[in-house]
Enzyme design. Structure first.
Site, PDB file in Angstrom:
ATOM      1  N   TYR A 205       0.838  -1.206   0.000  1.00 41.44           N
ATOM      2  CA  TYR A 205       0.000   0.000   0.000  1.00 41.44           C
ATOM      3  C   TYR A 205       0.868   1.249   0.000  1.00 41.44           C
ATOM      4  O   TYR A 205       0.587   2.218  -0.680  1.00 41.44           O
ATOM      5  CB  TYR A 205      -0.932  -0.003   1.221  1.00 41.44           C
TER       6      TYR A 205
ATOM      7  N   PHE B 188      -7.583  20.492 -25.409  1.00 41.47           N
ATOM      8  CA  PHE B 188      -7.832  19.059 -25.436  1.00 41.47           C
ATOM      9  C   PHE B 188      -9.059  18.812 -24.570  1.00 41.47           C
ATOM     10  O   PHE B 188      -9.261  19.487 -23.562  1.00 41.47           O
ATOM     11  CB  PHE B 188      -6.631  18.253 -24.933  1.00 41.47           C
ATOM     12  N   THR B 189      -9.871  17.849 -24.973  1.00 43.61           N
ATOM     13  CA  THR B 189     -11.199  17.647 -24.369  1.00 43.61           C
ATOM     14  C   THR B 189     -11.151  17.597 -22.837  1.00 43.61           C
ATOM     15  O   THR B 189     -11.778  18.420 -22.168  1.00 43.61           O
ATOM     16  CB  THR B 189     -11.824  16.349 -24.910  1.00 43.61           C
TER      17      THR B 189
ATOM     18  N   ASP C 112       1.532  19.663 -21.058  1.00 46.55           N
ATOM     19  CA  ASP C 112       0.833  18.396 -21.258  1.00 46.55           C
ATOM     20  C   ASP C 112       1.802  17.525 -22.054  1.00 46.55           C
ATOM     21  O   ASP C 112       1.879  17.605 -23.281  1.00 46.55           O
ATOM     22  CB  ASP C 112      -0.481  18.603 -22.011  1.00 46.55           C
TER      23      ASP C 112
ATOM     24  N   LYS D 251      -0.211   6.763 -23.532  1.00 45.47           N
ATOM     25  CA  LYS D 251       0.263   7.136 -24.871  1.00 45.47           C
ATOM     26  C   LYS D 251       1.756   6.808 -24.994  1.00 45.47           C
ATOM     27  O   LYS D 251       2.119   5.650 -25.113  1.00 45.47           O
ATOM     28  CB  LYS D 251      -0.010   8.613 -25.147  1.00 45.47           C
TER      29      LYS D 251
ATOM     30  N   ARG E 255     -13.390  13.912 -34.577  1.00 44.74           N
ATOM     31  CA  ARG E 255     -12.766  15.038 -33.884  1.00 44.74           C
ATOM     32  C   ARG E 255     -13.237  16.293 -34.602  1.00 44.74           C
ATOM     33  O   ARG E 255     -12.561  16.843 -35.456  1.00 44.74           O
ATOM     34  CB  ARG E 255     -11.240  14.959 -33.910  1.00 44.74           C
TER      35      ARG E 255
ATOM     36  N   PHE F 205     -19.079  13.562 -26.888  1.00 41.42           N
ATOM     37  CA  PHE F 205     -18.676  12.673 -27.987  1.00 41.42           C
ATOM     38  C   PHE F 205     -18.576  11.217 -27.547  1.00 41.42           C
ATOM     39  O   PHE F 205     -18.744  10.314 -28.355  1.00 41.42           O
ATOM     40  CB  PHE F 205     -17.352  13.136 -28.605  1.00 41.42           C
TER      41      PHE F 205
END
Ligand code: PLP
Length: 476
Positions: A77, A129-130, A220, A263, A387, A454
Protein backbone atom coordinates in the site's frame (compact mmCIF):
# COMPACT_ATOMS: atom_id res chain seq x y z
CA UNK A 1 28.42 -0.53 -65.47
CA UNK A 2 27.15 1.90 -62.84
CA UNK A 3 24.07 0.57 -61.09
CA UNK A 4 21.60 2.60 -59.10
CA UNK A 5 21.96 1.79 -55.40
CA UNK A 6 19.09 -0.38 -54.23
CA UNK A 7 16.70 1.32 -51.81
CA UNK A 8 17.06 -0.17 -48.36
CA UNK A 9 13.82 -0.36 -46.35
CA UNK A 10 13.52 -0.60 -42.62
CA UNK A 11 10.98 -2.65 -40.70
CA UNK A 12 9.18 -2.64 -37.37
CA UNK A 13 11.84 -2.81 -34.60
CA UNK A 14 10.23 -5.83 -32.93
CA UNK A 15 8.98 -9.32 -33.69
CA UNK A 16 5.71 -10.75 -32.45
CA UNK A 17 5.71 -13.11 -29.48
CA UNK A 18 2.03 -13.27 -28.55
CA UNK A 19 -0.86 -12.96 -31.00
CA UNK A 20 -4.50 -12.01 -30.57
CA UNK A 21 -6.80 -13.22 -33.34
CA UNK A 22 -8.82 -10.66 -35.30
CA UNK A 23 -12.37 -11.34 -36.45
CA UNK A 24 -13.75 -10.13 -39.76
CA UNK A 25 -17.49 -9.46 -39.99
CA UNK A 26 -19.99 -9.01 -42.82
CA UNK A 27 -21.27 -5.65 -43.99
CA UNK A 28 -24.76 -6.60 -42.76
CA UNK A 29 -23.39 -7.36 -39.30
CA UNK A 30 -21.58 -4.05 -39.17
CA UNK A 31 -24.56 -2.01 -40.35
CA UNK A 32 -26.61 -3.54 -37.56
CA UNK A 33 -23.85 -2.95 -35.03
CA UNK A 34 -23.33 0.72 -35.89
CA UNK A 35 -27.10 1.36 -35.83
CA UNK A 36 -27.30 -0.24 -32.38
CA UNK A 37 -24.36 1.94 -31.31
CA UNK A 38 -26.25 5.11 -32.25
CA UNK A 39 -23.71 5.75 -35.06
CA UNK A 40 -21.10 6.50 -32.40
CA UNK A 41 -17.92 4.42 -32.74
CA UNK A 42 -17.31 4.82 -28.98
CA UNK A 43 -20.43 2.75 -28.35
CA UNK A 44 -19.39 -0.22 -30.50
CA UNK A 45 -18.38 -3.44 -28.79
CA UNK A 46 -14.75 -4.27 -29.46
CA UNK A 47 -15.81 -7.74 -30.64
CA UNK A 48 -17.55 -6.08 -33.61
CA UNK A 49 -14.38 -4.21 -34.64
CA UNK A 50 -11.81 -5.56 -37.10
CA UNK A 51 -8.96 -3.01 -36.99
CA UNK A 52 -9.28 -0.68 -34.03
CA UNK A 53 -7.95 2.81 -34.75
CA UNK A 54 -10.28 4.54 -32.31
CA UNK A 55 -7.45 5.71 -30.14
CA UNK A 56 -3.84 5.12 -29.17
CA UNK A 57 -4.78 5.58 -25.55
CA UNK A 58 -4.00 2.52 -23.45
CA UNK A 59 -4.24 0.31 -26.53
CA UNK A 60 -0.49 -0.23 -26.90
CA UNK A 61 1.35 -3.53 -26.97
CA UNK A 62 3.77 -3.81 -24.07
CA UNK A 63 7.22 -5.25 -24.56
CA UNK A 64 8.48 -8.52 -23.04
CA UNK A 65 10.46 -6.38 -20.58
CA UNK A 66 7.32 -4.54 -19.52
CA UNK A 67 5.41 -7.81 -19.05
CA UNK A 68 8.32 -9.17 -17.02
CA UNK A 69 8.13 -5.97 -14.96
CA UNK A 70 4.47 -6.72 -14.21
CA UNK A 71 5.64 -9.85 -12.41
CA UNK A 72 7.81 -7.88 -10.02
CA UNK A 73 4.96 -5.61 -8.99
CA UNK A 74 5.37 -4.75 -5.33
CA UNK A 75 1.75 -4.43 -4.22
CA UNK A 76 2.51 -2.66 -0.97
CA UNK A 77 0.00 0.00 0.00
CA UNK A 78 2.79 2.38 0.92
CA UNK A 79 6.29 2.84 -0.46
CA UNK A 80 6.13 0.24 -3.25
CA UNK A 81 9.48 -0.56 -4.87
CA UNK A 82 7.95 0.23 -8.26
CA UNK A 83 7.07 3.74 -7.10
CA UNK A 84 10.74 4.46 -6.47
CA UNK A 85 11.73 3.08 -9.87
CA UNK A 86 9.11 5.31 -11.48
CA UNK A 87 10.14 8.33 -9.43
CA UNK A 88 13.75 7.89 -10.52
CA UNK A 89 12.71 7.65 -14.17
CA UNK A 90 10.46 10.72 -13.97
CA UNK A 91 13.53 12.64 -12.77
CA UNK A 92 15.75 10.99 -15.38
CA UNK A 93 13.57 11.51 -18.46
CA UNK A 94 11.40 14.54 -17.60
CA UNK A 95 13.85 16.22 -15.26
CA UNK A 96 11.20 16.78 -12.58
CA UNK A 97 12.22 16.11 -8.96
CA UNK A 98 8.69 15.76 -7.55
CA UNK A 99 5.85 13.60 -8.78
CA UNK A 100 2.65 11.81 -7.89
CA UNK A 101 1.24 8.89 -9.87
CA UNK A 102 -2.41 9.09 -10.96
CA UNK A 103 -4.72 6.50 -12.49
CA UNK A 104 -4.62 8.30 -15.84
CA UNK A 105 -3.92 11.66 -17.45
CA UNK A 106 -7.22 13.35 -16.67
CA UNK A 107 -6.75 12.62 -12.98
CA UNK A 108 -3.52 14.62 -13.09
CA UNK A 109 -5.41 17.36 -14.98
CA UNK A 110 -8.05 17.35 -12.28
CA UNK A 111 -5.46 17.79 -9.53
CA UNK A 112 -3.46 20.51 -11.25
CA UNK A 113 -6.62 22.42 -12.23
CA UNK A 114 -7.84 22.37 -8.63
CA UNK A 115 -4.46 23.49 -7.35
CA UNK A 116 -3.65 26.30 -9.75
CA UNK A 117 -6.98 27.68 -11.01
CA UNK A 118 -9.16 30.14 -9.11
CA UNK A 119 -12.67 30.94 -10.39
CA UNK A 120 -12.41 33.68 -13.01
CA UNK A 121 -8.88 32.71 -14.10
CA UNK A 122 -7.77 32.18 -17.69
CA UNK A 123 -5.68 29.31 -19.03
CA UNK A 124 -4.22 30.00 -22.46
CA UNK A 125 -3.12 26.96 -24.44
CA UNK A 126 -2.04 25.77 -27.88
CA UNK A 127 -5.52 24.53 -28.79
CA UNK A 128 -7.77 22.72 -26.38
CA UNK A 129 -7.83 19.06 -25.44
CA UNK A 130 -11.20 17.65 -24.37
CA UNK A 131 -10.41 16.47 -20.82
CA UNK A 132 -7.85 19.24 -20.17
CA UNK A 133 -10.30 22.02 -20.99
CA UNK A 134 -13.14 20.42 -19.07
CA UNK A 135 -11.10 20.19 -15.86
CA UNK A 136 -10.02 23.81 -16.32
CA UNK A 137 -13.66 24.83 -16.69
CA UNK A 138 -14.83 22.71 -13.76
CA UNK A 139 -12.24 24.53 -11.62
CA UNK A 140 -13.85 27.84 -12.66
CA UNK A 141 -11.31 28.78 -15.32
CA UNK A 142 -11.69 29.78 -18.96
CA UNK A 143 -9.56 28.19 -21.62
CA UNK A 144 -8.23 30.57 -24.30
CA UNK A 145 -6.87 29.23 -27.58
CA UNK A 146 -3.59 30.97 -28.40
CA UNK A 147 -2.44 28.56 -31.11
CA UNK A 148 -1.21 30.00 -34.40
CA UNK A 149 -3.85 30.47 -37.12
CA UNK A 150 -2.18 27.84 -39.31
CA UNK A 151 -3.19 25.21 -36.73
CA UNK A 152 -6.80 25.66 -37.80
CA UNK A 153 -6.10 25.25 -41.53
CA UNK A 154 -6.09 21.57 -42.50
CA UNK A 155 -4.23 22.05 -45.79
CA UNK A 156 -1.56 24.40 -44.38
CA UNK A 157 1.77 22.45 -44.36
CA UNK A 158 3.34 24.53 -41.53
CA UNK A 159 5.89 22.20 -39.83
CA UNK A 160 5.04 23.40 -36.30
CA UNK A 161 1.30 23.88 -36.12
CA UNK A 162 1.48 23.26 -32.38
CA UNK A 163 3.17 26.64 -31.89
CA UNK A 164 1.73 29.33 -29.67
CA UNK A 165 0.96 32.67 -31.32
CA UNK A 166 2.99 35.02 -29.13
CA UNK A 167 0.92 38.05 -30.17
CA UNK A 168 -2.28 36.32 -29.08
CA UNK A 169 -0.71 35.38 -25.76
CA UNK A 170 0.68 38.89 -25.19
CA UNK A 171 -2.71 40.39 -26.08
CA UNK A 172 -4.45 38.18 -23.52
CA UNK A 173 -1.94 39.14 -20.84
CA UNK A 174 -2.56 42.83 -21.63
CA UNK A 175 -6.32 42.35 -21.61
CA UNK A 176 -6.85 40.35 -18.41
CA UNK A 177 -3.55 40.93 -16.57
CA UNK A 178 -0.93 38.35 -15.64
CA UNK A 179 -2.50 37.75 -12.23
CA UNK A 180 -5.65 36.39 -13.86
CA UNK A 181 -3.71 33.78 -15.81
CA UNK A 182 -3.46 30.61 -13.75
CA UNK A 183 -0.82 29.16 -16.05
CA UNK A 184 -0.03 28.78 -19.72
CA UNK A 185 -0.55 25.23 -20.87
CA UNK A 186 1.33 23.77 -23.82
CA UNK A 187 0.70 20.33 -25.25
CA UNK A 188 3.23 18.29 -27.21
CA UNK A 189 1.95 17.18 -30.61
CA UNK A 190 -1.42 18.90 -30.42
CA UNK A 191 -4.08 16.27 -30.90
CA UNK A 192 -6.96 18.51 -32.00
CA UNK A 193 -4.76 20.26 -34.58
CA UNK A 194 -3.98 16.88 -36.15
CA UNK A 195 -1.07 15.62 -34.02
CA UNK A 196 1.11 18.68 -34.71
CA UNK A 197 4.29 19.61 -32.81
CA UNK A 198 5.58 22.89 -31.40
CA UNK A 199 9.15 23.96 -32.08
CA UNK A 200 11.86 24.37 -29.47
CA UNK A 201 12.29 27.99 -30.56
CA UNK A 202 8.59 28.71 -30.00
CA UNK A 203 8.75 27.06 -26.58
CA UNK A 204 11.77 29.18 -25.70
CA UNK A 205 9.89 32.37 -26.63
CA UNK A 206 6.73 31.37 -24.77
CA UNK A 207 8.80 30.57 -21.69
CA UNK A 208 10.55 33.95 -21.91
CA UNK A 209 7.20 35.77 -22.15
CA UNK A 210 5.81 33.81 -19.20
CA UNK A 211 8.89 34.51 -17.15
CA UNK A 212 8.73 38.22 -17.90
CA UNK A 213 5.20 38.33 -16.51
CA UNK A 214 5.69 35.81 -13.71
CA UNK A 215 3.22 33.34 -15.23
CA UNK A 216 3.59 29.60 -14.72
CA UNK A 217 4.16 27.39 -17.75
CA UNK A 218 2.87 23.81 -17.63
CA UNK A 219 3.32 21.00 -20.10
CA UNK A 220 0.83 18.40 -21.26
CA UNK A 221 3.68 15.95 -21.94
CA UNK A 222 1.41 13.06 -22.90
CA UNK A 223 2.86 13.00 -26.43
CA UNK A 224 6.15 14.73 -25.70
CA UNK A 225 8.30 12.09 -27.43
CA UNK A 226 6.45 12.47 -30.71
CA UNK A 227 7.03 16.21 -30.40
CA UNK A 228 10.72 15.59 -29.70
CA UNK A 229 10.95 13.37 -32.79
CA UNK A 230 9.51 16.13 -35.00
CA UNK A 231 11.92 18.68 -33.53
CA UNK A 232 14.78 16.31 -34.35
CA UNK A 233 13.48 15.85 -37.90
CA UNK A 234 12.37 19.37 -38.74
CA UNK A 235 14.04 22.03 -36.62
CA UNK A 236 17.44 23.40 -37.57
CA UNK A 237 20.12 22.57 -35.04
CA UNK A 238 18.40 19.58 -33.45
CA UNK A 239 19.07 16.81 -35.98
CA UNK A 240 22.02 15.38 -34.06
CA UNK A 241 20.42 15.46 -30.61
CA UNK A 242 18.92 12.31 -29.09
CA UNK A 243 15.19 12.02 -28.37
CA UNK A 244 15.99 11.81 -24.65
CA UNK A 245 18.16 14.94 -24.90
CA UNK A 246 15.46 16.90 -26.73
CA UNK A 247 12.81 15.76 -24.24
CA UNK A 248 15.00 16.90 -21.36
CA UNK A 249 15.61 20.30 -22.95
CA UNK A 250 11.88 20.76 -23.59
CA UNK A 251 10.93 19.89 -20.03
CA UNK A 252 13.51 22.28 -18.60
CA UNK A 253 11.36 25.22 -19.77
CA UNK A 254 8.32 24.10 -17.75
CA UNK A 255 7.34 24.46 -14.09
CA UNK A 256 5.63 21.13 -14.21
CA UNK A 257 3.86 18.64 -16.42
CA UNK A 258 1.23 15.96 -16.60
CA UNK A 259 1.28 12.80 -18.65
CA UNK A 260 -1.27 10.26 -19.73
CA UNK A 261 0.97 7.19 -19.57
CA UNK A 262 -1.47 5.46 -21.91
CA UNK A 263 0.26 7.14 -24.87
CA UNK A 264 4.07 7.66 -25.04
CA UNK A 265 4.79 5.22 -22.21
CA UNK A 266 3.26 2.27 -24.09
CA UNK A 267 1.22 0.91 -21.20
CA UNK A 268 -2.49 0.29 -20.80
CA UNK A 269 -3.21 2.54 -17.82
CA UNK A 270 -1.52 5.25 -15.76
CA UNK A 271 -0.75 8.93 -15.36
CA UNK A 272 1.80 11.29 -13.87
CA UNK A 273 1.82 14.73 -12.31
CA UNK A 274 5.38 16.02 -11.98
CA UNK A 275 6.86 19.37 -11.06
CA UNK A 276 9.91 21.24 -9.85
CA UNK A 277 7.64 23.47 -7.71
CA UNK A 278 7.74 22.16 -4.15
CA UNK A 279 4.64 24.06 -3.06
CA UNK A 280 2.50 22.74 -5.91
CA UNK A 281 3.85 19.28 -5.22
CA UNK A 282 2.91 19.43 -1.53
CA UNK A 283 -0.67 20.28 -2.54
CA UNK A 284 -0.78 17.56 -5.19
CA UNK A 285 0.58 14.97 -2.80
CA UNK A 286 -2.17 15.85 -0.37
CA UNK A 287 -5.03 16.03 -2.92
CA UNK A 288 -4.06 12.76 -4.60
CA UNK A 289 -4.97 10.95 -1.39
CA UNK A 290 -8.52 12.29 -1.67
CA UNK A 291 -9.17 11.39 -5.28
CA UNK A 292 -6.73 8.67 -6.33
CA UNK A 293 -4.99 6.85 -3.51
CA UNK A 294 -1.88 7.17 -1.39
CA UNK A 295 0.82 9.32 -3.04
CA UNK A 296 3.02 6.27 -3.67
CA UNK A 297 0.42 4.52 -5.85
CA UNK A 298 -2.13 7.13 -6.94
CA UNK A 299 -4.81 4.71 -8.13
CA UNK A 300 -2.38 2.28 -9.74
CA UNK A 301 -1.18 -1.22 -8.95
CA UNK A 302 2.54 -1.57 -8.28
CA UNK A 303 2.85 -3.64 -11.46
CA UNK A 304 1.35 -0.79 -13.51
CA UNK A 305 3.95 1.63 -12.14
CA UNK A 306 6.72 -0.83 -13.05
CA UNK A 307 5.42 -1.12 -16.63
CA UNK A 308 5.33 2.68 -16.81
CA UNK A 309 8.89 3.02 -15.56
CA UNK A 310 10.12 0.54 -18.18
CA UNK A 311 7.91 2.14 -20.85
CA UNK A 312 9.71 5.44 -20.24
CA UNK A 313 13.02 3.78 -21.03
CA UNK A 314 11.55 2.42 -24.28
CA UNK A 315 9.73 5.58 -25.37
CA UNK A 316 12.94 7.53 -25.93
CA UNK A 317 14.54 4.75 -28.02
CA UNK A 318 14.96 6.21 -31.50
CA UNK A 319 13.89 3.06 -33.36
CA UNK A 320 10.63 2.90 -31.39
CA UNK A 321 9.55 6.48 -31.92
CA UNK A 322 10.67 6.44 -35.56
CA UNK A 323 8.67 3.30 -36.32
CA UNK A 324 5.66 4.82 -34.64
CA UNK A 325 5.67 8.15 -36.45
CA UNK A 326 6.69 6.64 -39.79
CA UNK A 327 3.88 4.08 -39.68
CA UNK A 328 1.42 6.93 -39.36
CA UNK A 329 3.15 8.74 -42.21
CA UNK A 330 2.96 5.63 -44.41
CA UNK A 331 -0.80 5.49 -43.91
CA UNK A 332 -1.16 9.17 -44.79
CA UNK A 333 0.96 8.89 -47.95
CA UNK A 334 -1.09 5.93 -49.19
CA UNK A 335 -4.33 7.86 -48.60
CA UNK A 336 -2.93 10.80 -50.55
CA UNK A 337 -2.39 8.49 -53.51
CA UNK A 338 -6.16 7.88 -53.57
CA UNK A 339 -6.87 11.61 -53.35
CA UNK A 340 -8.34 11.40 -49.85
CA UNK A 341 -8.16 14.85 -48.20
CA UNK A 342 -6.09 14.68 -45.01
CA UNK A 343 -4.66 17.20 -42.58
CA UNK A 344 -1.17 18.35 -43.50
CA UNK A 345 1.47 17.67 -42.34
CA UNK A 346 0.67 14.09 -41.29
CA UNK A 347 0.49 13.92 -37.49
CA UNK A 348 2.55 12.02 -34.95
CA UNK A 349 -0.05 9.58 -33.70
CA UNK A 350 -2.81 9.68 -36.26
CA UNK A 351 -3.92 10.52 -39.76
CA UNK A 352 -6.76 13.02 -39.71
CA UNK A 353 -9.27 12.89 -42.55
CA UNK A 354 -10.80 16.21 -43.55
CA UNK A 355 -14.47 15.21 -43.36
CA UNK A 356 -15.77 18.56 -44.55
CA UNK A 357 -13.66 18.41 -47.69
CA UNK A 358 -14.66 14.80 -48.25
CA UNK A 359 -18.41 15.26 -47.65
CA UNK A 360 -19.09 18.83 -48.81
CA UNK A 361 -22.75 17.96 -49.44
CA UNK A 362 -23.35 17.61 -45.69
CA UNK A 363 -24.04 20.78 -43.64
CA UNK A 364 -22.16 21.11 -40.33
CA UNK A 365 -25.39 20.43 -38.40
CA UNK A 366 -25.33 16.92 -39.86
CA UNK A 367 -21.91 16.20 -38.34
CA UNK A 368 -19.83 15.19 -41.39
CA UNK A 369 -17.02 13.70 -39.30
CA UNK A 370 -19.33 11.61 -37.12
CA UNK A 371 -20.99 10.44 -40.34
CA UNK A 372 -17.70 9.57 -42.01
CA UNK A 373 -16.45 7.54 -39.03
CA UNK A 374 -19.67 5.50 -39.09
CA UNK A 375 -19.40 4.98 -42.87
CA UNK A 376 -15.81 3.70 -42.64
CA UNK A 377 -16.82 1.26 -39.92
CA UNK A 378 -19.73 -0.02 -41.99
CA UNK A 379 -17.40 -0.47 -44.98
CA UNK A 380 -14.69 -2.56 -43.32
CA UNK A 381 -14.94 -2.77 -39.55
CA UNK A 382 -12.14 -0.22 -39.15
CA UNK A 383 -12.97 1.89 -36.13
CA UNK A 384 -11.98 5.58 -36.10
CA UNK A 385 -13.08 8.60 -34.08
CA UNK A 386 -14.80 11.92 -34.68
CA UNK A 387 -12.77 15.04 -33.88
CA UNK A 388 -15.03 17.90 -34.92
CA UNK A 389 -18.23 19.58 -33.77
CA UNK A 390 -19.38 16.67 -31.60
CA UNK A 391 -16.04 16.65 -29.73
CA UNK A 392 -16.07 20.44 -29.41
CA UNK A 393 -19.33 20.42 -27.49
CA UNK A 394 -21.20 23.56 -26.57
CA UNK A 395 -20.11 27.00 -25.47
CA UNK A 396 -20.53 26.93 -21.66
CA UNK A 397 -21.93 30.49 -21.74
CA UNK A 398 -24.32 30.50 -24.69
CA UNK A 399 -25.11 26.78 -24.75
CA UNK A 400 -24.70 26.85 -28.55
CA UNK A 401 -22.89 24.18 -30.55
CA UNK A 402 -19.26 25.11 -31.21
CA UNK A 403 -18.40 24.51 -34.85
CA UNK A 404 -14.60 24.40 -35.01
CA UNK A 405 -12.91 25.01 -38.33
CA UNK A 406 -11.56 21.48 -38.23
CA UNK A 407 -14.14 18.76 -38.81
CA UNK A 408 -11.98 15.64 -38.75
CA UNK A 409 -11.98 11.88 -38.47
CA UNK A 410 -8.97 10.44 -36.70
CA UNK A 411 -7.32 7.15 -37.63
CA UNK A 412 -5.18 6.62 -34.55
CA UNK A 413 -2.43 4.06 -34.31
CA UNK A 414 -1.85 2.03 -31.17
CA UNK A 415 1.89 1.55 -30.64
CA UNK A 416 3.42 -1.76 -31.78
CA UNK A 417 0.00 -3.33 -32.46
CA UNK A 418 -0.69 -3.32 -36.20
CA UNK A 419 1.50 -4.17 -39.19
CA UNK A 420 1.79 -2.54 -42.57
CA UNK A 421 -0.76 -4.98 -44.04
CA UNK A 422 -3.38 -3.70 -41.57
CA UNK A 423 -2.61 -0.19 -42.75
CA UNK A 424 -3.14 -1.21 -46.37
CA UNK A 425 -6.55 -2.69 -45.53
CA UNK A 426 -7.47 0.51 -43.72
CA UNK A 427 -6.35 2.74 -46.57
CA UNK A 428 -8.36 0.72 -49.10
CA UNK A 429 -11.49 1.01 -46.96
CA UNK A 430 -11.20 4.79 -46.60
CA UNK A 431 -10.49 5.07 -50.33
CA UNK A 432 -13.63 3.04 -51.06
CA UNK A 433 -15.81 5.29 -48.89
CA UNK A 434 -14.18 8.28 -50.57
CA UNK A 435 -14.94 6.92 -54.03
CA UNK A 436 -18.61 6.52 -53.07
CA UNK A 437 -18.85 9.64 -50.94
CA UNK A 438 -21.90 11.16 -52.66
CA UNK A 439 -23.99 8.33 -51.28
CA UNK A 440 -23.14 9.09 -47.66
CA UNK A 441 -26.09 10.59 -45.71
CA UNK A 442 -25.74 12.86 -42.68
CA UNK A 443 -26.67 12.30 -39.03
CA UNK A 444 -28.82 13.98 -36.43
CA UNK A 445 -28.05 13.85 -32.71
CA UNK A 446 -30.77 12.09 -30.78
CA UNK A 447 -29.13 11.91 -27.34
CA UNK A 448 -26.61 14.29 -25.82
CA UNK A 449 -24.92 13.79 -22.44
CA UNK A 450 -23.85 16.86 -20.46
CA UNK A 451 -20.09 16.29 -20.28
CA UNK A 452 -17.69 15.20 -23.06
CA UNK A 453 -20.67 14.35 -25.21
CA UNK A 454 -18.68 12.67 -27.99
CA UNK A 455 -18.17 9.61 -25.80
CA UNK A 456 -21.84 8.76 -25.37
CA UNK A 457 -23.93 10.81 -27.81
CA UNK A 458 -26.31 8.91 -30.10
CA UNK A 459 -27.31 9.65 -33.67
CA UNK A 460 -29.68 8.61 -36.44
CA UNK A 461 -29.35 9.05 -40.18
CA UNK A 462 -31.17 12.19 -41.33
CA UNK A 463 -33.04 10.30 -44.05
CA UNK A 464 -34.26 7.71 -41.55
CA UNK A 465 -35.51 10.48 -39.26
CA UNK A 466 -37.52 11.96 -42.12
CA UNK A 467 -38.97 8.58 -42.96
CA UNK A 468 -39.94 7.95 -39.35
CA UNK A 469 -41.56 11.34 -39.02
CA UNK A 470 -43.52 10.75 -42.19
CA UNK A 471 -44.64 7.39 -40.82
CA UNK A 472 -45.78 8.95 -37.51
CA UNK A 473 -47.61 11.66 -39.46
CA UNK A 474 -49.36 9.00 -41.55
CA UNK A 475 -50.28 7.05 -38.40
CA UNK A 476 -51.86 10.21 -37.00
C1 PLP B 1 -5.17 11.22 -23.54
C2 PLP B 1 -4.80 12.60 -23.25
C3 PLP B 1 -5.16 13.22 -22.06
C4 PLP B 1 -6.04 12.54 -21.01
O1 PLP B 1 -5.44 11.41 -20.50
P1 PLP B 1 -6.26 10.09 -20.07
O2 PLP B 1 -5.22 9.14 -19.65
O3 PLP B 1 -7.07 9.65 -21.23
O4 PLP B 1 -7.16 10.50 -18.91
C5 PLP B 1 -4.73 14.51 -21.85
N1 PLP B 1 -4.00 15.18 -22.77
C6 PLP B 1 -3.65 14.62 -23.93
C7 PLP B 1 -2.83 15.39 -24.91
C8 PLP B 1 -4.03 13.32 -24.22
O5 PLP B 1 -3.69 12.77 -25.39
Amino acid sequence: MATKPIKRSWAEPFKIKVVEPLVETTRRHREKAIRAAGYNTFLLASRDVYIDLLTDSGTNAMSDRQWAGMMVGDEAYAGSENFYHLEANVARFYGMPFFVPTHQGRAAEHLISRILIKPGDYIPGNMYFTTTRLHQELAGGTFVDVSIDAAHEPANPHPFKGNVDLDKLAALIRKVGAKKIAYVSMAGTVNMAGGQPFSMENLRQVAALCQKHGIRLWFDATRACENAFFIQEREAGWGRHSIAGILHTMCAYFDGLWVSAKKDLMVNIGGILATRDREVFEKARNLVVVYEGLHTYGGLAGRDMEAMAIGMEEMVAYENIRARVKQVEYCGRQLEKYGVPIVQPIGGHAVFLDAQAMLPHLPREQFPAQTLAAAIYADSGVRSMERGAVSSGRDPRTGKNIYPRLELVRLTFPRRVYTQAHIDVTVESVANVHANRERVRGLKMTYEPQYLRFFQARFEPVAAMRKRRAATARAR
